[in-house]
Write a protein that holds these residues in place. Structure first.
Motif, PDB file in Angstrom:
ATOM      1  N   MET A 149      -3.744  -1.531   4.784  1.00 48.80           N
ATOM      2  CA  MET A 149      -3.832  -0.449   3.756  1.00 48.80           C
ATOM      3  C   MET A 149      -3.550   0.953   4.422  1.00 48.80           C
ATOM      4  O   MET A 149      -2.893   1.881   4.013  1.00 48.80           O
ATOM      5  N   TYR A 166      -0.661   3.680   3.988  1.00 50.79           N
ATOM      6  CA  TYR A 166      -0.844   5.209   3.716  1.00 50.79           C
ATOM      7  C   TYR A 166      -0.015   5.823   4.748  1.00 50.79           C
ATOM      8  O   TYR A 166       0.599   6.973   4.537  1.00 50.79           O
ATOM      9  N   ASP A 182      -2.831  -5.765  -7.607  1.00 55.51           N
ATOM     10  CA  ASP A 182      -4.099  -5.559  -6.814  1.00 55.51           C
ATOM     11  C   ASP A 182      -5.084  -6.784  -6.819  1.00 55.51           C
ATOM     12  O   ASP A 182      -5.590  -7.197  -5.698  1.00 55.51           O
ATOM     13  N   THR A 215       0.952  -1.154  -0.008  1.00 54.64           N
ATOM     14  CA  THR A 215      -0.062   0.206   0.176  1.00 54.64           C
ATOM     15  C   THR A 215       0.915   1.488  -0.097  1.00 54.64           C
ATOM     16  O   THR A 215       0.444   2.324  -0.490  1.00 54.64           O
ATOM     17  N   TYR A 272      -4.879  -8.035  -2.908  1.00 58.76           N
ATOM     18  CA  TYR A 272      -5.952  -7.577  -2.065  1.00 58.76           C
ATOM     19  C   TYR A 272      -6.979  -8.551  -1.737  1.00 58.76           C
ATOM     20  O   TYR A 272      -7.561  -8.598  -0.916  1.00 58.76           O
TER      21      TYR A 272
END
Length: 570
Positions: free
Chosen positions: A501, A505, A470, A341, A474
């Motif tokens: 995630m 970030y 992805d 992420t 995920y």
């Protein structure tokens, strides 16, 4: 005909749900459609908010990137709180309705700020070094962050409740419904791509050409439609019964009790550990988990002492302890996905800023907004997900014997190595972009107004590779956490994905600041990522750093996954 009841699930009237009448794929379609509308409402924010922060609100590029990653991180980290709240007090379906309403309110407030000039600074070209652009006033800043984090809170509730509510429509113990549930998890990504395809094209175009008030406004409308669709499916749902006790609290009790009992001696026979009668356990509709000889220090939480009255903070059941062991066993896998992420955050921030400097022409006078570049992997995924789910998985299932084709950990690993390749590709593309700027004496060219003579589609390579990553990582994570977790902690476990995630970030924000400080005195720009002119900073080196970090992370993951033992379903 005898009705087949579904244990632990009720219909919209509060009566026990009936199989073939409630739940199944028909009910799940309403969940998927609502999820598609929710992503239609907010996915363009993830790729275009940096442009709003930078161009309209006059944030510096790095500050705009950090504001976005903090917003996205909060939207994911809060999902844990919403998951516990949904399971303990209001239920998953009501959580969806409340969260959706909060997100709608936040989008409406963002629309108001973008529309009324009194709530934002006067227009100014932040890329012109001679201009002195006003910053956002303190009261307007408060208004912005209230609106922004209402949206984040709403997103958190939706992400916490949608996967588990959708999975509630299927019975894991029914082999046919178990296969359909696996398709549902692939369907979640498919719904995200369908909503995202429109959000990344039409909504981004509306942001850039019709005004941010229009872009935020249509987002609010899409969120309202998501709520309507969710309510329309109400009569068909199997609704999970609220447990009335916090599973997360029970897990914390295990660790507290183990610490408090640390000086007690473990019995040689595990049967001497505390557990309620199996008949009573069945009546509670919980899985009965047998003792496993791993993480033995947690077993001390289940040591019975005759001298004291039962205390949940000093004595826990074996099943409760085993739940904690499973969660602890999944933690290393969870930790290895955070770096991915971190890489995704750069594609939503700095890669968009790269695109602003490049030629966005497609055909004639038609241009693609740089923030719409993620549409490339999204369109690919719209075609590859049905192929993977309906063709590849059944073929792989015959070879491997896995219901999902390949194991969850294998699927996660494929995505992790692809994320490293994506960042390496991004570094190469940035070297090429900067060489064009240097060769044409355009290092001081104004983004958008003076595009470099290089197509923005050169950036599509990094987006394309990461899009495939992805699909593997995920969705694989979501299935892994849901399938491995026992019944009592499934909602909390699916939030591990969103928590991973969120931390990615937040880590992005921290890493950007660390890199800028570490390179402040060794670069002319004052840091690899400092300032508003990315033609003069060193984004290529930052991408290369991420590629190396991702490669090291993948090596660690290989070690972690090789040691993981899947939970027995028997």
């Amino acid at each position: 005909e005898k009705l087949e009841l579904v244990d632990g699930k009720v219909n919209w009237k509060g009566e026990t749900a009936v199989k073939h009448k409630h739940g199944g794929l028909r009910a799940a379609l309403f969940v998927l459609l609502a999820f598609a509308f929710e992503n239609l409402a907010n996915l363009h924010l993830a790729v275009n908010l940096t442009t709003y922060f930078n161009g309209i609100l006059h944030f510096e590029v790095s500050d705009a990137a950090n504001a976005l990653t903090n917003f996205m991180g909060t939207g994911y980290i809060l999902s844990i709180i919403f998951a516990v709240f949904a399971d303990t007090y209001i239920g998953r379906f009501k959580s969806i309705l409340i969260s959706g309403s909060v997100e709608f309110l936040g989008l409406a407030l963002l629309t108001a700020q973008a529309h009324y000039s009194s709530l934002r600074p006067p227009p100014c070209n932040v890329f012109d070094p001679t201009s002195r652009c006003e910053k956002l006033e303190s009261s307007d800043t408060v208004f912005l962050y209230v609106a922004l984090y209402l949206v984040a809170a709403g997103m958190a509730g939706i992400k916490a409740s949608i996967p588990s509510h959708g999975a509630d429509q299927f019975d894991e113990k029914d082999p046919r419904e178990a296969k359909t549930m696996s398709s549902f998890f692939n369907g979640l990504l498919f719904a995200l791509c369908i909503g995202g395809a429109v959000s990344l094209t039409l909504y981004v175009w509306l942001d850039d050409h019709k005004g941010w008030d229009v872009g935020f406004g249509v987002s609010a409308i899409a969120m309202f439609l998501a709520l309507i669709v969710a309510v329309l499916g109400w009569p068909l749902y199997r609704i999970h019964v609220v447990q009335g006790s916090s599973v997360l609290l029970e897990l914390i009790q295990v660790f507290v009790a183990a610490i408090r009992n640390r000086n007690l001696k473990l019995p040689e026979n595990p049967l001497e550990l505390y557990e309620i009668d199996k008949d009573k356990e069945a009546a509670l509709e919980d899985d009965f988990l047998p003792h496993r000889d791993v993480y033995r220090f947690l077993d001390k939480a289940a040591i019975k002492t005759a001298s004291e009255k039962p205390n949940p903070w000093k004595l826990c059941r074996v099943t409760q302890v085993e739940n904690a062991k499973i969660l602890l066993g999944m933690t290393p896998v969870f930790a290895c996905t955070i770096i991915m992420t971190l890489c995704l955050a750069q594609l939503q921030t700095f890669s968009v800023q790269q695109g602003l400097t490049m030629d966005t022409t497609i055909v004639g006078s038609f241009h693609i907004p740089p923030a719409s570049l993620p549409i490339i992997p999204v369109v690919f995924l719209i075609f590859i997900i049905p192929f993977y789910d309906q063709i590849a998985v059944p073929l792989l299932r015959k070879v491997t014997g896995h219901v999902t084709g390949i194991s969850h950990l294998q699927r996660i690993g494929v995505g992790l190595i692809l994320s490293s390749i994506s960042m390496a590709t991004a570094s190469i593309m940035e070297v090429k972009r900067k060489s064009v700027a240097r060769d044409h004496n355009m290092l001081d060219a104004l983004p958008v107004l003076q595009p470099l003579p290089i197509s923005v589609f050169w950036l599509s390579f990094q987006y394309f590779i990461f899009g495939i990553a992805d699909m593997f990582t995920y969705v694989g994570l979501l299935e892994f956490f849901y399938s491995e977790a026992p019944q009592g902690i499934k909602t909390v476990s699916t939030c591990f994905l969103w928590t991973s995630m969120a931390l990615g970030y937040y880590l992005s924000t921290i890493l950007v600041q660390i890199v800028n400080r570490a390179t402040k005195h060794i670069t002319n720009s004052g840091g690899w990522l400092a300032g508003n002119n990315i033609n003069k900073n060193h984004l290529n080196l930052f991408y290369l750093l991420l590629a190396l970090l991702s490669l090291v992370n993948f090596c660690v993951y290989l070690f972690v996954s090789s040691r993981y033992k899947y939970r027995s379903k028997n």
